[in-house]
Design an enzyme around this catalytic site. Structure first.
Site, PDB file in Angstrom:
ATOM      1  N   ASN A 169      -2.469  -0.556  -0.183  1.00  0.00           N
ATOM      2  CA  ASN A 169      -2.901  -1.364   0.979  1.00  0.00           C
ATOM      3  C   ASN A 169      -4.421  -1.292   1.173  1.00  0.00           C
ATOM      4  OD1 ASN A 169      -0.292  -2.096   1.559  1.00  0.00           O
ATOM      5  ND2 ASN A 169       0.032  -0.466   3.047  1.00  0.00           N
TER       6      ASN A 169
ATOM      7  N   ASP B 111      -2.279   4.864  -3.372  1.00  0.00           N
ATOM      8  CA  ASP B 111      -0.902   5.190  -2.988  1.00  0.00           C
ATOM      9  C   ASP B 111      -0.134   3.857  -2.901  1.00  0.00           C
ATOM     10  OD1 ASP B 111       1.378   6.160  -1.722  1.00  0.00           O
ATOM     11  OD2 ASP B 111       0.325   7.343  -0.251  1.00  0.00           O
TER      12      ASP B 111
END
Ligand code: IMP
Length: 202
Positions: free
Chosen positions: A133, A130
C-alpha cells in the site's frame, strides 16, 4: 539511555547432545515482546554490497535521485548511498497519517518533497514491502510529478502479504509474513538501531 532500559540483549546457547556444533541464538526483548535474530548484520551488509554492484551497472548515464521513505529506510538508504559509485542525489519523504474528513478515515499524505524530480530516474528506497500500500501511494505520486523512470529497492519483502503488481527491482531478502524489527524497522518506536533483523517469537 531510554532505549537501554527498554531493550535487553541476551544470548541463549543451545548445544544439542547429538552434535559438537554449538548454535548461538541471539534473542532480544523489546517492551513486551521477544525477538530472535533472523538476518545477521554480516548477511545484510553483504547483500547491500551486491545490490549496489547491480545499481552501479543499471544506473550508469541516468540522472538519479534516491528517494528514501522515512522512518524505516534511513539505514538502508545510507548504506546504499555511501557505497554507490555514481553521481546520485538523495532525498527523503515521509508518509504522514492524519484523520481526514472523508468516510474512508485515515488519509496518508506524503510530506517532505524538496527536490525537483521531474524527468529524473527515481530509486525508491524502502525498508520493507509488506502489503505494498505504501509503495503504491508513493509510485502514484511519482507519476503525477512526471518522473521519467521509477525503480524500487527494498531491503525486505513479504511476498505472501504483497497485494500489488508493481515490480520490485532490488530486493534484499524475501521473508515470511512475520513481524520483524531492526535495521530501521521498529516495534512501537524501538529497535530501529539494531544492525541485524530480528523476528517475533510467537
Ligand atoms: P505496507 O503494508 O507495504 O504498506 O507497509 C507499511 C509499513 O508497515 C512499512 O513501511 C513498515 O514501516 C511497516 N511494516 C510492515 N511490516 C513490518 C514489520 O514486519 N515490522 C515493522 N514494520 C513493518
Amino acid at each position: 539511555m531510554l532505549i537501554r532500559t527498554k531493550i535487553s540483549y541476551y544470548f541463549h546457547i543451545f548445544a544439542p547432545a547429538y552434535s559438537s556444533i554449538v548454535t548461538h541464538m541471539k534473542e532480544i526483548r523489546i517492551l513486551d515482546k521477544n525477538f530472535r535474530e533472523f538476518i545477521t548484520e554480516k548477511a545484510i551488509q553483504e547483500r547491500v554490497d551486491e545490490i549496489v554492484r547491480q545499481m552501479n551497472t543499471d544506473l550508469v548515464g541516468k540522472d538519479v535521485v534516491f528517494l528514501g521513505i522515512l522512518n524505516g529506510a534511513f539505514l538502508f538508504a545510507a548504506d546504499l548511498f555511501r557505497r554507490i559509485e555514481l553521481q546520485v542525489r538523495i532525498s527523503f519523504v515521509k508518509l504522514a497519517s492524519y484523520e481526514g474528513t472523508s468516510s474512508s478515515g485515515t488519509i496518508k499524505e506524503l510530506i517532505g518533497w524538496n527536490e525537483d524530480i521531474r524527468n529524473k530516474t527515481i530509486v525508491v528506497i524502502e525498508d520493507i514491502v509488506d502489503t505494498g500500500n505504501t509503495l503504491e501511494r508513493i509510485v502514484d505520486e511519482l507519476i503525477i510529478r512526471k518522473v521519467s523512470e521509477v525503480k524500487i529497492a527494498t531491503m525486505l519483502y513479504k511476498p505472501q502479504a504483497y497485494t500489488k503488481s508493481i515490480p520490485l527491482d532490488y530486493i534484499g531478502f524475501e521473508i515470511p509474513n512475520d513481524f520483524v524489527v531492526g535495521y530501521g524497522l521498529d516495534y512501537d518506536g524501538y529497535g530501529r538501531n539494531l544492525p541485524s533483523v530480528y523476528t517475533l517469537i510467537h
